[in-house]
Design a protein around this motif. Structure first.
Motif, short mmCIF file in Angstrom:
data_model
loop_
_atom_site.label_atom_id
_atom_site.label_comp_id
_atom_site.label_asym_id
_atom_site.label_seq_id
_atom_site.Cartn_x
_atom_site.Cartn_y
_atom_site.Cartn_z
N GLY A 386 18.61 48.49 18.70
CA GLY A 386 17.60 48.67 19.74
C GLY A 386 18.18 49.17 21.05
O GLY A 386 17.49 49.20 22.06
N GLY A 387 19.45 49.55 21.06
CA GLY A 387 20.07 50.08 22.27
C GLY A 387 20.58 49.05 23.23
O GLY A 387 20.90 49.36 24.38
N LYS A 388 20.72 47.80 22.79
CA LYS A 388 21.21 46.73 23.67
C LYS A 388 22.73 46.78 23.76
O LYS A 388 23.40 47.38 22.94
CB LYS A 388 20.74 45.38 23.15
N ILE A 389 23.28 46.09 24.77
CA ILE A 389 24.72 46.07 25.08
C ILE A 389 25.18 47.51 25.33
O ILE A 389 25.88 48.14 24.53
CB ILE A 389 25.57 45.41 23.96
N LYS A 390 24.81 48.02 26.48
CA LYS A 390 25.01 49.44 26.78
C LYS A 390 26.45 49.78 27.14
O LYS A 390 27.19 48.96 27.69
CB LYS A 390 24.07 49.86 27.92
N ALA A 391 26.81 51.01 26.81
CA ALA A 391 28.16 51.51 27.09
C ALA A 391 28.07 53.01 27.37
O ALA A 391 27.09 53.67 27.02
CB ALA A 391 29.10 51.23 25.92
N ARG A 392 29.14 53.54 27.99
CA ARG A 392 29.24 54.98 28.21
C ARG A 392 30.66 55.44 27.93
O ARG A 392 31.62 54.82 28.39
CB ARG A 392 28.86 55.36 29.64
N PHE A 393 30.78 56.53 27.16
CA PHE A 393 32.07 57.16 26.92
C PHE A 393 32.06 58.56 27.48
O PHE A 393 31.08 59.30 27.32
CB PHE A 393 32.37 57.21 25.42
N ASP A 394 33.16 58.93 28.15
CA ASP A 394 33.30 60.26 28.72
C ASP A 394 34.53 60.93 28.12
O ASP A 394 35.66 60.49 28.34
CB ASP A 394 33.44 60.16 30.24
N VAL A 395 34.31 61.97 27.33
CA VAL A 395 35.42 62.66 26.66
C VAL A 395 36.40 63.23 27.65
O VAL A 395 37.62 63.06 27.51
CB VAL A 395 34.87 63.79 25.75
N LEU A 396 35.90 63.92 28.66
CA LEU A 396 36.78 64.64 29.59
C LEU A 396 37.54 63.69 30.50
O LEU A 396 38.71 63.92 30.81
CB LEU A 396 35.96 65.64 30.42
N ALA A 397 36.90 62.61 30.92
CA ALA A 397 37.59 61.65 31.79
C ALA A 397 38.44 60.68 30.98
O ALA A 397 39.34 60.03 31.52
CB ALA A 397 36.56 60.87 32.62
N GLY A 398 38.16 60.56 29.68
CA GLY A 398 38.90 59.59 28.86
C GLY A 398 38.59 58.16 29.24
O GLY A 398 39.46 57.29 29.15
N THR A 399 37.34 57.90 29.64
CA THR A 399 36.96 56.56 30.09
C THR A 399 35.89 55.97 29.20
O THR A 399 35.06 56.69 28.64
CB THR A 399 36.44 56.60 31.54
N PHE A 400 35.92 54.66 29.10
CA PHE A 400 34.92 53.92 28.33
C PHE A 400 34.47 52.75 29.18
O PHE A 400 35.28 51.92 29.59
CB PHE A 400 35.52 53.42 27.01
N ASP A 401 33.16 52.67 29.44
CA ASP A 401 32.63 51.65 30.35
C ASP A 401 31.52 50.85 29.67
O ASP A 401 30.61 51.42 29.06
CB ASP A 401 32.07 52.29 31.62
N LEU A 402 31.62 49.53 29.80
CA LEU A 402 30.54 48.66 29.37
C LEU A 402 29.60 48.42 30.54
O LEU A 402 30.03 48.34 31.69
CB LEU A 402 31.09 47.33 28.87
N ASP A 403 28.30 48.30 30.22
CA ASP A 403 27.28 48.08 31.25
C ASP A 403 27.49 49.04 32.41
O ASP A 403 27.65 48.62 33.57
CB ASP A 403 27.31 46.63 31.75
N PRO A 404 27.49 50.35 32.15
CA PRO A 404 27.81 51.33 33.19
C PRO A 404 26.72 51.44 34.25
O PRO A 404 25.54 51.16 33.98
CB PRO A 404 27.94 52.63 32.40
N LYS A 405 27.14 51.84 35.44
CA LYS A 405 26.17 52.11 36.49
C LYS A 405 25.37 53.37 36.14
O LYS A 405 25.88 54.26 35.46
CB LYS A 405 26.88 52.29 37.82
N PRO A 406 24.13 53.46 36.60
CA PRO A 406 23.32 54.65 36.29
C PRO A 406 24.02 55.93 36.72
O PRO A 406 24.70 55.99 37.73
CB PRO A 406 22.04 54.42 37.10
N ARG A 407 23.87 56.96 35.90
CA ARG A 407 24.50 58.25 36.16
C ARG A 407 23.44 59.34 36.05
O ARG A 407 22.71 59.40 35.06
CB ARG A 407 25.63 58.49 35.17
N ASP A 408 23.36 60.17 37.05
CA ASP A 408 22.36 61.24 37.05
C ASP A 408 22.62 62.22 35.90
O ASP A 408 23.76 62.47 35.52
CB ASP A 408 22.39 62.00 38.38
N GLY A 409 21.51 62.75 35.40
CA GLY A 409 21.63 63.81 34.40
C GLY A 409 21.76 63.36 32.97
O GLY A 409 21.90 64.20 32.07
N MET A 410 21.71 62.06 32.71
CA MET A 410 21.82 61.56 31.33
C MET A 410 20.43 61.58 30.68
O MET A 410 19.49 60.96 31.19
CB MET A 410 22.40 60.16 31.30
N LYS A 411 20.31 62.30 29.56
CA LYS A 411 19.01 62.49 28.94
C LYS A 411 18.97 61.95 27.51
O LYS A 411 19.83 62.27 26.70
CB LYS A 411 18.67 63.99 28.89
#
Length: 992
Positions: A386-411
């Motif tokens: 259901g999309g719970k326990i949110k995370a964000r991975f960024d290939v170019l930055a090489g970063t992985f974040d749990l419960d990330p802050k909102p980021r513009d442009g994510m669709k």
């Protein structure tokens, strides 16, 4: 062990050999020998299908769709070992059944095992104590998937249930025969169980429960009423009753153990739904347990328990988020397994005492949270359904974040957009695009959808399908259902979340896969890899994937091996290539790299690294044997022993597994350290080795590993023997700081630009360390400074050699290299003053190579060493793209740190940054000197204890260098990073 059991296993070895003769079924295809990439988290990656318990040693064995069997401690739940048999594409190798011999010495597993190459399912046998492959028993031509296994109480027989309608198979381990003892079955056998006296009960999808005597003569049959189908059967501990779990409805039948007469039908609670298809009795005979899809409205799956004193009083206990697939009796309660995947123990008190659960993302129903940046480089998703326990991975930055802050442009994906509209797709077999039904393969269902412009994507059980202008344009086969899919706004990428927990990037134009990601919910263990095998990773992520290698002898299976990508680190850790692959700029460089080192198949084809077994360690004149079962192969289980001598002599065997024996590596607290010794003898591919290691005061964690003969594959991290020693040395003298500082401004080689501050930087580092008040950290400074013309490769080598010869185990080592550097073939090269030109071959021959640096650091007997690389990449060495420059720096930094276990602090700069500088030093060194004077202890991560540690210095540099670089000139972007594979963040300087 009884005499009959001894005879069983003596004859079983002969049976395994006989299984190779043509009478057991001709091969349909060759067993694949190509390396197969697999995810390995230490927990199953697919539904757990069966569970067994060895009461004597308190161990639990589980088997799974992920094609592994695993042995666990029933006391603390720790993984003991993983068992691997031969596997192939698709379902081949999936395990659905497990049984432990009465002695507990042998594990039998089966499933979709061997059908692809034998036209017959086979049973795979492993030794439980060592987890070693014993062999296989093929069931004969036409035998379908093995669904259940059970040993008779005396070990004389192994009963086999299969998914065909050929009947009940029994292996006689004395007569060395496998035969069908009852062919009167109209459908698959799903379950079987032995009573203590040797009676056997089976369940079949033909609707019948059958009872056999100890000679496998059928004595009774029971037809389940109302055309319902039995799944599981279980004898009560005394054999007086049989419980039957049904595939239809929330009820369990209780039958007489000798006559199969129905004694009771036990039902689930009225407010529950789902089936009670899996049954077991507690070993103490007090409780009956049942589970399956039975659960509450929230989706929790429950075990239903009935006390035998009053079967009318059932109670429920929540145990899983997915179907309960297996139960096995324990002394007081049961062990359970689920499709989550998960397993655990439920005690007689109704409490779960331990458990293991899913360690990868569940993308089901998570489409609204599966969001992409416009270029597809960043993906947001939920680890839980259901999309719970949110995370964000960024290939170019090489970063992985749990419960990330909102980021513009994510669709998130849209099922309808522009000229494409997808409907009727969610879990359906008749999806529609613009009101036109899209044909799917047999048994294929749609699971996800995305539309943008005239491009539509449909994720199914087997494929990611793409349509343009309403017409199919490509389909990509997938290893697991596509639960979520999206496409980047720039029209370049399709990104999918699969049922195996991976996220995969595909080119939208043609469906070619370019990148995969696997991450665990802790936010640290993640790994991203290209189809060619080059990878990037977070903390510990390099151990999460690896290659399964089927072992074959004369066309017959001989078990399997597993090589983690961490063992191939020097060749395939290439964050820079991962970034370039994502950017679409890597093809020629990847081709060149593969031409130099070989692809994964050719590298692994050179043979496995040797196995290492510590046999004895000696302190002074006292030697202590180390039994095989006492091998420490994990820091968490390590016991520290007191050492009465300043050095330890290690005796160990290095067993050649076919790949030869290359360099032997000794580490202390993760850092390569000097050792002396020799090979004492070689016999039958076993090298008897001796190494002497000087001990540091305090805790020493000595680790042994070795490379194969090609020097490319190292012993796996889980297979490296460990020895923990505590050496309490009386403090008679303080440690010495051994410092090598090299700085070059003026090069003699053709085409190598001059610098302005490198020589001064080297001298500045030496001066500040020599000016230390020397209270507690060290008592003296032994420094060698090489600047400009003195900084030849020969002089650098000699300086390393001289310092290493003078270094004691409790000393500190500081290596500072300033000047030009280059990343070539993904490895670091420091450019001495006498490199003749900038040609690649000149650099490979005349520079201080990655391997040279690692070898020289390994000459020091102390684990406490820091390496600072103040390297300028300019002229022929420059990379203008800041993302690629940062990925290159991370590649070389992690490579050196991984190889040596040393703390690496790297602060590469551009030509202009290096020339401009500040205060007569380069930007990075100026910050370094300020931090060493005391600011690192009071700012950034400083702890205000009057000392500067390597951690504090690294964090201070990360904070201050970008600030200072930006002040010098607009557009400068210098980002230092530190890397460390050791475990002691030691102090570097006293600032009181």
């Amino acid at each position: 062990m009884t005499a009959r059991t001894v005879q069983l296993f003596t004859r079983l070895a002969a049976l395994i050999v006989l299984a190779a003769v043509p009478a057991w079924g001709a091969r349909a295809a060759d067993i694949p020998t190509t390396p197969q990439l697999r995810i390995e988290t230490g927990m199953h990656g697919g539904a757990i299908n069966a569970i067994a318990v060895d009461a004597a040693d308190k161990q639990i064995v589980t088997v799974s769709d992920d094609k592994t069997a695993r042995i666990w401690s029933a006391t603390d739940g720790d993984l003991v070992t993983t068992l691997r048999g031969p596997i192939g594409p698709g379902p081949e190798g999936g395990l659905y059944a497990v049984a432990l011999s009465p002695s507990g010495k042998t594990i039998a597993v089966g499933g979709y095992t061997g059908i692809a190459w034998d036209n017959s399912a086979a049973i795979y046998l492993f030794g439980r104590a060592e987890g070693n492959w014993i062999g296989r028993i093929a069931l004969g031509a036409g035998a379908d998937v093995i669904t259940h296994l059970a040993f008779s109480p005396d070990g004389h027989y192994l009963a086999v249930a299969t998914n065909d309608a050929h009947g009940l198979r029994v292996i006689d381990t004395r007569a060395l025969t496998a035969k069908i003892v009852d062919a009167d079955y109209a459908d698959a056998i799903e379950w079987l169980d032995f009573a203590p006296d040797g009676r056997l009960v089976t369940s079949s999808l033909d609707g019948t429960v059958r009872l056999y005597d100890a000679n496998f003569v059928r004595v009774k049959s029971f037809r389940v009423p109302d055309d319902r189908k039995p799944l599981s059967v279980a004898f009560a501990i005394d054999g007086s009753a049989v419980a039957v779990g049904l595939l239809d409805g929330s009820s369990v039948l209780v039958l007489g153990g000798r006559d199969l007469k129905q004694a009771a039908e036990l039902k689930g609670a009225p407010e529950r739904s789902g089936t009670l298809s899996i049954v077991a009795w507690s070993a103490n005979g007090r409780t009956l347990y049942a589970g399956g899809t039975y659960g509450d409205p929230s989706g929790q799956k429950l075990l239903r328990t009935w006390p035998l004193t009053d079967l009318s009083k059932g109670t429920d206990v929540a145990v899983s988020d997915d179907t309960v697939t297996a139960l096995i009796a324990l002394d007081d309660g049961v062990a359970f397994a689920s499709a989550e995947p998960g397993w655990g123990k439920l005690g007689g008190d109704g409490k779960i005492s331990l458990g293991h659960h899913r360690v990868y993302a569940d993308f089901r129903d998570g489409d609204r949270s599966f969001a992409l940046s416009s270029d597809g480089s960043a993906v947001e998703f939920g680890f839980a359904r259901g999309g719970k326990i949110k995370a964000r991975f960024d290939v170019l930055a090489g970063t992985f974040d749990l419960d990330p802050k909102p980021r513009d442009g994510m669709k998130p994906p849209a099922a309808s957009a522009g000229g494409a509209s997808l409907s009727d797709w969610r879990n359906g077999d008749k999806p529609r695009l613009n009101d036109r039904m899209l044909p799917l393969d047999a048994n294929e269902r749609a699971r996800s959808a995305s539309a943008a412009g005239d491009m539509a994507l449909l994720g199914t059980d087997y494929f990611l399908r793409a349509y343009k202008g309403g017409q199919p344009v490509w389909r990509a086969a997938v290893p697991a259902p596509v639960w979520v899919v999206n496409q980047s706004a720039d029209g370049r990428l399709a990104v999918a979340g699969l049922g195996d927990g991976t996220i995969r990037w595909y080119r939208l134009a043609d469906g070619v896969e370019i990148l995969s990601l696997f991450a665990e919910p802790d936010g640290k263990h993640w790994v991203a890899w290209t189809p060619e095998g080059f990878f990037d990773h977070g903390d510990g992520g390099e151990q999460v994937i690896g290659y399964h290698l089927n072992q074959v002898d004369q066309g017959r299976p001989k078990g399997a091996a597993f090589v983690r990508v961490e063992q191939l680190y020097a060749l395939f850790f290439r964050r820079d290539l991962v970034v370039k692959k994502f950017q679409g700029q890597s093809e020629s460089e990847i081709t060149d790299q593969l031409a130099r080192v070989g692809d994964v198949r050719s590298v692994l084809g050179k043979g496995l690294p040797p196995d290492i077994r510590l046999t004895e360690y000696c302190l002074g004149t006292n030697c202590f044997p180390v039994a095989a079962e006492e091998q420490s192969r994990g820091v968490g289980k390590l016991q520290l022993r007191d050492a009465s001598a300043p050095e330890v002599v290690l005796h160990f065997d290095v067993v050649d597994r076919g790949g030869g024996v290359g360099p032997i590596i000794v580490r202390d607290k993760g850092a390569t350290v000097a050792s002396s010794g020799q090979t004492r003898g070689i016999k039958d591919n076993v090298h008897s080795e001796e190494r002497t290691v000087q001990l540091e005061p305090g805790t020493n964690i000595i680790m042994l590993s070795a490379f194969n003969g090609a020097k490319e594959i190292e012993t796996g991290p889980k297979e490296r023997p460990l020895l923990g020693l505590r050496f309490d040395k009386a403090a008679t003298t303080k440690p010495v700081m051994r410092l090598l500082a090299v700085g070059i401004d003026s090069y003699t080689g053709k085409g190598i630009p001059a610098l302005a501050n490198a020589a001064a930087d080297a001298k500045g580092v030496a001066e500040i360390m020599r000016g230390d008040p020397k209270h507690d950290v060290f008592g003296d400074v032994d420094a060698i400074v090489l600047a400009d013309a003195d900084a030849t490769l020969a002089n650098i080598d000699k300086a390393f050699e001289d310092l290493a010869a003078r270094t004691k185990p409790d000393d500190l080592v500081f290596v500072f290299l300033a000047g030009h550097g280059i990343a070539l073939d993904g490895r670091y090269f420091y450019i001495p003053v006498d490199v003749p030109d900038t040609q690649d071959e000149s650099i490979r021959k005349h520079a201080l190579t990655y391997d040279d640096l690692g070898a020289r650091l390994g000459r020091f007997p102390t684990a406490r060493a820091i390496v600072v690389l103040d390297t300028c990449y300019s002229g022929a060495f420059a990379i203008d793209d800041s993302i690629q420059r940062d990925s290159r720096d991370q590649t070389v930094g992690k490579q050196i740190s991984h190889a040596t276990g040393r703390f690496i602090l790297a602060g590469s700069s551009s030509q202009q940054e290096a020339l401009d500088g500040v205060n007569g030093h380069g930007v990075f060194t100026d910050v370094l000197l300020t931090g060493l004077k005391g600011d690192a202890d009071t700012q950034a991560a400083g702890n205000h204890d009057g000392k500067v540690s390597i951690y504090e210095l690294g964090e201070y540099a990360k904070l201050k260098v970008p600030e200072l670089a930006a002040k010098i000139a607009r557009g400068y972007s210098q980002k230092p990073r530190w890397f460390f594979n050791g475990d002691e963040m030691f102090d570097l300087r006293d600032v009181n």
